[in-house]
Design a protein around this motif. Structure first.
Motif, PDB file in Angstrom:
ATOM      1  N   ALA A  82       0.835  -1.202   0.000  1.00 53.92           N
ATOM      2  CA  ALA A  82       0.000   0.000   0.000  1.00 53.92           C
ATOM      3  C   ALA A  82       0.870   1.252   0.000  1.00 53.92           C
ATOM      4  CB  ALA A  82      -0.940  -0.006   1.195  1.00 53.92           C
ATOM      5  N   ALA A  83       1.954   1.227   0.755  1.00 56.10           N
ATOM      6  CA  ALA A  83       2.852   2.383   0.807  1.00 56.10           C
ATOM      7  C   ALA A  83       3.531   2.609  -0.543  1.00 56.10           C
ATOM      8  CB  ALA A  83       3.901   2.186   1.901  1.00 56.10           C
ATOM      9  N   VAL A  84       3.981   1.539  -1.161  1.00 54.38           N
ATOM     10  CA  VAL A  84       4.631   1.660  -2.476  1.00 54.38           C
ATOM     11  C   VAL A  84       3.634   2.182  -3.506  1.00 54.38           C
ATOM     12  CG1 VAL A  84       5.639   0.345  -4.386  1.00 54.38           C
ATOM     13  CG2 VAL A  84       6.398  -0.077  -2.044  1.00 54.38           C
ATOM     14  N   LEU A  85       2.428   1.654  -3.492  1.00 52.64           N
ATOM     15  CA  LEU A  85       1.430   2.086  -4.469  1.00 52.64           C
ATOM     16  C   LEU A  85       0.960   3.510  -4.221  1.00 52.64           C
ATOM     17  CD1 LEU A  85      -0.539  -1.216  -5.016  1.00 52.64           C
ATOM     18  CD2 LEU A  85       1.094  -0.121  -6.553  1.00 52.64           C
ATOM     19  N   ALA A  86       0.989   3.957  -2.985  1.00 53.78           N
ATOM     20  CA  ALA A  86       0.687   5.369  -2.705  1.00 53.78           C
ATOM     21  C   ALA A  86       1.743   6.247  -3.360  1.00 53.78           C
ATOM     22  CB  ALA A  86       0.623   5.616  -1.204  1.00 53.78           C
ATOM     23  N   ASP A  87       3.007   5.812  -3.291  1.00 56.49           N
ATOM     24  CA  ASP A  87       4.081   6.547  -3.966  1.00 56.49           C
ATOM     25  C   ASP A  87       3.895   6.521  -5.477  1.00 56.49           C
ATOM     26  OD1 ASP A  87       5.240   7.153  -1.545  1.00 56.49           O
ATOM     27  OD2 ASP A  87       6.744   5.540  -1.663  1.00 56.49           O
ATOM     28  N   VAL A  88       3.496   5.372  -6.009  1.00 54.35           N
ATOM     29  CA  VAL A  88       3.252   5.248  -7.458  1.00 54.35           C
ATOM     30  C   VAL A  88       2.129   6.202  -7.867  1.00 54.35           C
ATOM     31  CG1 VAL A  88       2.351   3.697  -9.249  1.00 54.35           C
ATOM     32  CG2 VAL A  88       4.117   2.889  -7.672  1.00 54.35           C
TER      33      VAL A  88
END
Length: 96
Positions: A82-88
């Motif tokens: 979720a954190a990585v996809l928020a950055d994406v």
């Protein structure tokens, strides 16, 4: 290809689309009432940005859903995803 199953994300995306729909109706009214082209263009730009943002949000939701399903992630790993996809999502929103 799957559909959006997360109800929170689906609600968010539908609300964004409803706002854009309202903006489009406002543009139609502006045209009917003979508003200046520059004002109409400004509103059209706002609708385009809203739709672009909604598209990015939907794409990220789809990615998260698919990765969670295919990788069978633990809760801790889902938080990392979720954190990585928020950055994406943040990066994609800056494209243009």
């Amino acid at each position: 290809m799957s559909s959006l199953v997360d109800t929170t994300s689906r609600t968010d995306i539908l609300n964004r689309l409803k706002r854009a729909e309202g903006q489009l109706r406002g543009i139609q009214r502006m045209i009917e009432e003979g508003e200046p082209c520059l004002e109409i263009a400004g509103q059209m730009s706002a609708v385009r940005k809203a739709l672009d943002s909604t598209y990015v949000r939907m794409t990220v939701c789809f990615m998260q859903q698919e990765l969670q399903q295919r990788l069978e992630l633990s809760d801790a790993r889902e938080d990392d995803l979720a954190a990585v996809l928020a950055d994406v999502q943040n990066l994609l929103s800056k494209v243009r």
